[in-house]
Design a protein around this motif. Structure first.
Motif, PDB file in Angstrom:
ATOM      1  N   VAL A  61       0.862  -1.179   0.000  1.00  0.00           N
ATOM      2  CA  VAL A  61       0.000   0.000   0.000  1.00  0.00           C
ATOM      3  C   VAL A  61       0.897   1.228   0.000  1.00  0.00           C
ATOM      4  N   ASP A  62       0.721   2.073  -0.989  1.00  0.00           N
ATOM      5  CA  ASP A  62       1.573   3.247  -1.095  1.00  0.00           C
ATOM      6  C   ASP A  62       1.226   4.255  -0.011  1.00  0.00           C
ATOM      7  N   PRO A  63       2.142   5.186   0.303  1.00  0.00           N
ATOM      8  CA  PRO A  63       1.917   6.179   1.365  1.00  0.00           C
ATOM      9  C   PRO A  63       0.681   7.029   1.142  1.00  0.00           C
ATOM     10  N   ALA A  64       0.354   7.336  -0.127  1.00  0.00           N
ATOM     11  CA  ALA A  64      -0.808   8.185  -0.393  1.00  0.00           C
ATOM     12  C   ALA A  64      -2.090   7.518   0.090  1.00  0.00           C
ATOM     13  N   ARG A  65      -2.268   6.255  -0.248  1.00  0.00           N
ATOM     14  CA  ARG A  65      -3.474   5.551   0.177  1.00  0.00           C
ATOM     15  C   ARG A  65      -3.480   5.323   1.695  1.00  0.00           C
ATOM     16  N   PHE A  66      -2.297   5.098   2.249  1.00  0.00           N
ATOM     17  CA  PHE A  66      -2.179   4.942   3.694  1.00  0.00           C
ATOM     18  C   PHE A  66      -2.679   6.211   4.397  1.00  0.00           C
ATOM     19  N   ASP A  67      -2.235   7.379   3.900  1.00  0.00           N
ATOM     20  CA  ASP A  67      -2.645   8.646   4.507  1.00  0.00           C
ATOM     21  C   ASP A  67      -4.131   8.899   4.338  1.00  0.00           C
ATOM     22  N   GLU A  68      -4.679   8.501   3.195  1.00  0.00           N
ATOM     23  CA  GLU A  68      -6.104   8.695   2.974  1.00  0.00           C
ATOM     24  C   GLU A  68      -6.928   7.857   3.941  1.00  0.00           C
ATOM     25  N   CYS A  69      -6.542   6.607   4.094  1.00  0.00           N
ATOM     26  CA  CYS A  69      -7.254   5.730   5.045  1.00  0.00           C
ATOM     27  C   CYS A  69      -7.202   6.316   6.448  1.00  0.00           C
ATOM     28  N   ARG A  70      -6.010   6.731   6.852  1.00  0.00           N
ATOM     29  CA  ARG A  70      -5.846   7.290   8.199  1.00  0.00           C
ATOM     30  C   ARG A  70      -6.697   8.552   8.385  1.00  0.00           C
ATOM     31  N   HIS A  71      -6.785   9.384   7.326  1.00  0.00           N
ATOM     32  CA  HIS A  71      -7.579  10.612   7.407  1.00  0.00           C
ATOM     33  C   HIS A  71      -9.037  10.310   7.722  1.00  0.00           C
ATOM     34  N   TYR A  72      -9.630   9.383   7.010  1.00  0.00           N
ATOM     35  CA  TYR A  72     -11.049   9.086   7.212  1.00  0.00           C
ATOM     36  C   TYR A  72     -11.314   8.429   8.561  1.00  0.00           C
ATOM     37  N   ILE A  73     -10.371   7.588   9.004  1.00  0.00           N
ATOM     38  CA  ILE A  73     -10.548   6.948  10.313  1.00  0.00           C
ATOM     39  C   ILE A  73     -10.445   7.975  11.435  1.00  0.00           C
ATOM     40  N   LYS A  74      -9.418   8.860  11.362  1.00  0.00           N
ATOM     41  CA  LYS A  74      -9.227   9.861  12.405  1.00  0.00           C
ATOM     42  C   LYS A  74     -10.352  10.891  12.414  1.00  0.00           C
ATOM     43  N   THR A  75     -10.876  11.205  11.241  1.00  0.00           N
ATOM     44  CA  THR A  75     -11.906  12.241  11.149  1.00  0.00           C
ATOM     45  C   THR A  75     -13.291  11.721  11.470  1.00  0.00           C
ATOM     46  N   TYR A  76     -13.609  10.550  10.986  1.00  0.00           N
ATOM     47  CA  TYR A  76     -14.980  10.045  11.106  1.00  0.00           C
ATOM     48  C   TYR A  76     -15.097   8.702  11.842  1.00  0.00           C
ATOM     49  N   GLY A  77     -13.991   8.016  12.010  1.00  0.00           N
ATOM     50  CA  GLY A  77     -14.042   6.694  12.625  1.00  0.00           C
ATOM     51  C   GLY A  77     -13.886   6.730  14.139  1.00  0.00           C
ATOM     52  N   SER A  78     -13.704   5.546  14.723  1.00  0.00           N
ATOM     53  CA  SER A  78     -13.563   5.405  16.179  1.00  0.00           C
ATOM     54  C   SER A  78     -12.109   5.149  16.551  1.00  0.00           C
ATOM     55  N   ASP A  79     -11.832   5.264  17.838  1.00  0.00           N
ATOM     56  CA  ASP A  79     -10.482   4.967  18.327  1.00  0.00           C
ATOM     57  C   ASP A  79     -10.110   3.517  18.035  1.00  0.00           C
ATOM     58  N   THR A  80     -11.089   2.636  18.166  1.00  0.00           N
ATOM     59  CA  THR A  80     -10.823   1.220  17.896  1.00  0.00           C
ATOM     60  C   THR A  80     -10.408   1.004  16.447  1.00  0.00           C
ATOM     61  N   MET A  81     -11.094   1.659  15.543  1.00  0.00           N
ATOM     62  CA  MET A  81     -10.763   1.527  14.123  1.00  0.00           C
ATOM     63  C   MET A  81      -9.358   2.050  13.831  1.00  0.00           C
ATOM     64  N   LEU A  82      -8.995   3.164  14.459  1.00  0.00           N
ATOM     65  CA  LEU A  82      -7.674   3.741  14.220  1.00  0.00           C
ATOM     66  C   LEU A  82      -6.572   2.830  14.745  1.00  0.00           C
ATOM     67  N   VAL A  83      -6.773   2.301  15.952  1.00  0.00           N
ATOM     68  CA  VAL A  83      -5.784   1.399  16.537  1.00  0.00           C
ATOM     69  C   VAL A  83      -5.651   0.139  15.694  1.00  0.00           C
ATOM     70  N   GLU A  84      -6.787  -0.433  15.298  1.00  0.00           N
ATOM     71  CA  GLU A  84      -6.759  -1.644  14.487  1.00  0.00           C
ATOM     72  C   GLU A  84      -6.095  -1.383  13.128  1.00  0.00           C
ATOM     73  N   PHE A  85      -6.319  -0.209  12.583  1.00  0.00           N
ATOM     74  CA  PHE A  85      -5.698   0.157  11.304  1.00  0.00           C
ATOM     75  C   PHE A  85      -4.170   0.147  11.418  1.00  0.00           C
ATOM     76  N   TYR A  86      -3.651   0.725  12.492  1.00  0.00           N
ATOM     77  CA  TYR A  86      -2.197   0.741  12.688  1.00  0.00           C
ATOM     78  C   TYR A  86      -1.650  -0.672  12.868  1.00  0.00           C
ATOM     79  N   VAL A  87      -2.379  -1.495  13.584  1.00  0.00           N
ATOM     80  CA  VAL A  87      -1.928  -2.875  13.783  1.00  0.00           C
ATOM     81  C   VAL A  87      -1.897  -3.622  12.453  1.00  0.00           C
ATOM     82  N   GLN A  88      -2.916  -3.428  11.635  1.00  0.00           N
ATOM     83  CA  GLN A  88      -2.964  -4.082  10.331  1.00  0.00           C
ATOM     84  C   GLN A  88      -1.783  -3.691   9.448  1.00  0.00           C
ATOM     85  N   HIS A  89      -1.272  -2.496   9.667  1.00  0.00           N
ATOM     86  CA  HIS A  89      -0.150  -2.007   8.854  1.00  0.00           C
ATOM     87  C   HIS A  89       1.176  -2.106   9.606  1.00  0.00           C
TER      88      HIS A  89
END
Length: 495
Positions: free
Chosen positions: A74-102
């Motif tokens: 996964v390129d950095p651009a898509r990584f940043d986009e995913c993180r943006h939507y999780i941090k802006t609209y998602g939950s803490d659980t989603m953000l933590v799980e996202f980092y673990v997945q990566h």
């Protein structure tokens, strides 16, 4: 929303953000927002957008292990986009799980601590994904980087242990207990592995192949005792040692509520179970005794199998010293029943009875009854001899052993003569009379009764003789009773 998704497909990320911003401003339902975020992430990840630069420069990408098990880039651009939507609209659980997945476990840990996330975020967002992605060991190393005492993770680790215990993931639970140096609970988990309560493979009744779990439990207890002593000598104890009650050895009492009969120590502010030094030593003694019992029963072989079948342990679980007093009594009975030569097992059984304050009379009587059913009458003699040699000059105990055996033999008319041999060993007239009546020897019972001038027993025999139509015995009983009445009236007494 559809317009935003179309922008994502076209890789127009800035335009997509504008479209989704309007969409989320109108959507207030938290669950719906979570579903929208997941759909956006899936769309971003599914877009084939790996640049040549990303292929040639491994440092510019993050390796992700999808559920299929195949690695993708996964390129950095898509990584940043995913993180943006999780941090802006998602939950803490989603953000933590996202980092673990990566594979950004350290970043996930930072998020949990910085945002003071609830323990459930740690469990659902970090622990479970780490287990799923086989990076549990990496998580342990990262957590240790925040402090070797792990105190900052107290609430999160406690919640994790509760979750693993509830889900019966005992193998992982044990690893976590060892990692946080919760030696007492780790020993309890090992005990549950031994008894079969933790769901390990193999027969639950055949505990000898699981003996190594008890040895591990003993090792954990000894480690705890060693650290306790070391802390006392330096007058600095990092863990709570305040104790209200003795700990239970069941997995249920470790993390669940305590019933009236099942107590556990107060762990105070610490998240590691910290009983008193005396309680830990007592638990060590129980484990050592169970090891000794297990080895002995294994050496007895086929007789141990008979003992298991004859004891009153739980139908699906082995009787061990980690249960109630009744279960411990079953263990003592098994030791005696498993012995070809009672002297070999009596010392061990006697020690168990003394150490755990068990009802010796009841145990010996039950064992005698079982021996009689199996026609192992030589062992009954040996049991009586061992009881006498033990220094217990308790005639009542010996009477109960004999009566238990006689009552069984009396059920078989062919064994009456054998039963009479044991009746001769009784010392109490009442016991002899009861045993003779049980064997339907009413005349002999009458002779013992009149020799001891036991009028009430003669009345009883007279009634039984009349009911069984043994008129001769009934007549001699009536003559004796008439004589007693005359003597009583002559002496001016009242009969």
């Amino acid at each position: 929303f559809r317009s935003g998704m179309a922008c994502l497909k076209a890789r127009m990320y800035e335009k997509a953000r504008e479209q989704f911003s309007r969409c989320f401003n109108r959507q207030k339902d938290a669950n719906q927002r979570q579903q929208l975020v997941k759909a956006i992430l899936e769309q971003i990840r599914s877009t084939p957008f790996i640049t040549a630069e990303a292929i040639t420069d491994p440092k510019s990408v993050t390796h992700v292990m999808r559920r299929s098990g195949s690695p993708t880039l996964v390129d950095p651009a898509r990584f940043d986009e995913c993180r943006h939507y999780i941090k802006t609209y998602g939950s803490d659980t989603m953000l933590v799980e996202f980092y673990v997945q990566h594979n950004c476990v350290k970043k996930a840990c930072h998020i949990i601590l910085e945002k003071r996330c609830s323990p459930i975020v740690f469990v659902e967002g970090l622990l479970i994904p780490s287990l799923r992605n086989s990076c549990f060991r990496d998580l342990q190393e990262v957590m240790r980087d925040f402090g070797s005492s792990l105190d900052v993770w107290e609430k999160h680790l406690t919640a994790s242990c509760q979750y693993l215990a509830k889900k019966r993931l005992f193998a992982v639970l044990y690893k976590l207990q060892v990692f946080i140096k919760d030696y007492i609970r780790a020993s309890y988990t090992c005990i549950n592995f031994f008894t079969g309560e933790a769901g390990r493979s193999g027969s639950k009744l055949d505990v000898y192949p699981r003996l190594h779990h008890l040895e591990k439990a003993l090792s954990h207890l000894e480690t705890y005792i060693g650290e306790y002593r070391g802390a006392e000598s330096t007058q600095s104890w990092p863990l709570s040692v305040k104790t209200k009650k003795r700990p239970s050895t069941t997995q249920r009492s470790i993390y669940d509520d305590v019933s009236e009969d099942d107590t556990q120590p107060d762990t105070g502010p610490g998240f590691r179970l910290s009983p008193s030094l005396g309680d830990a030593r007592r638990q060590c003694h129980v484990v050592r005794k169970q090891i000794e019992v297990t080895k002995y029963l294994h050496e007895c072989g086929v007789f141990a199998e008979v003992a298991h079948q004859s004891s009153k342990g739980h139908r699906d679980m082995p009787a061990t010293l980690f249960g109630s007093s009744n279960t411990k009594s079953s263990v003592a009975s098994q030791v005696l029943l498993a012995s070809q030569n009672i002297e070999n097992g009596f010392k061990l059984a006697f020690t168990l009875i003394q150490d755990f304050r068990l009802n010796a009379n009841k145990i010996y009587a039950n064992v005698s009854r079982t021996f009689a059913k199996q026609r192992r009458l030589r062992q009954v003699d040996q049991l009586l001899s061992c009881v006498k040699k033990s220094g217990l000059n308790d005639s009542r105990c010996q009477e109960e052993i004999l009566m238990a055996c006689i009552n069984v033999l009396a059920e078989d008319r062919k064994e009456i003569k054998t039963a009479e041999k044991f009746i001769d060993m009784l010392t109490s007239d009442d016991s002899k009379i009861n045993a003779l009546i049980r064997c339907q020897k009413l005349k002999n019972a009458y002779l013992v009764a009149i020799r001891g001038e036991r009028v009430e027993q003669v009345k009883r025999i007279a009634k039984l003789a009349a009911e069984s139509r043994q008129t001769a015995i009934a007549d001699i009983c009536e003559k004796y009773l008439a004589k007693v009445r005359e003597e009583t009236l002559y002496a001016g007494g009242r009969y």
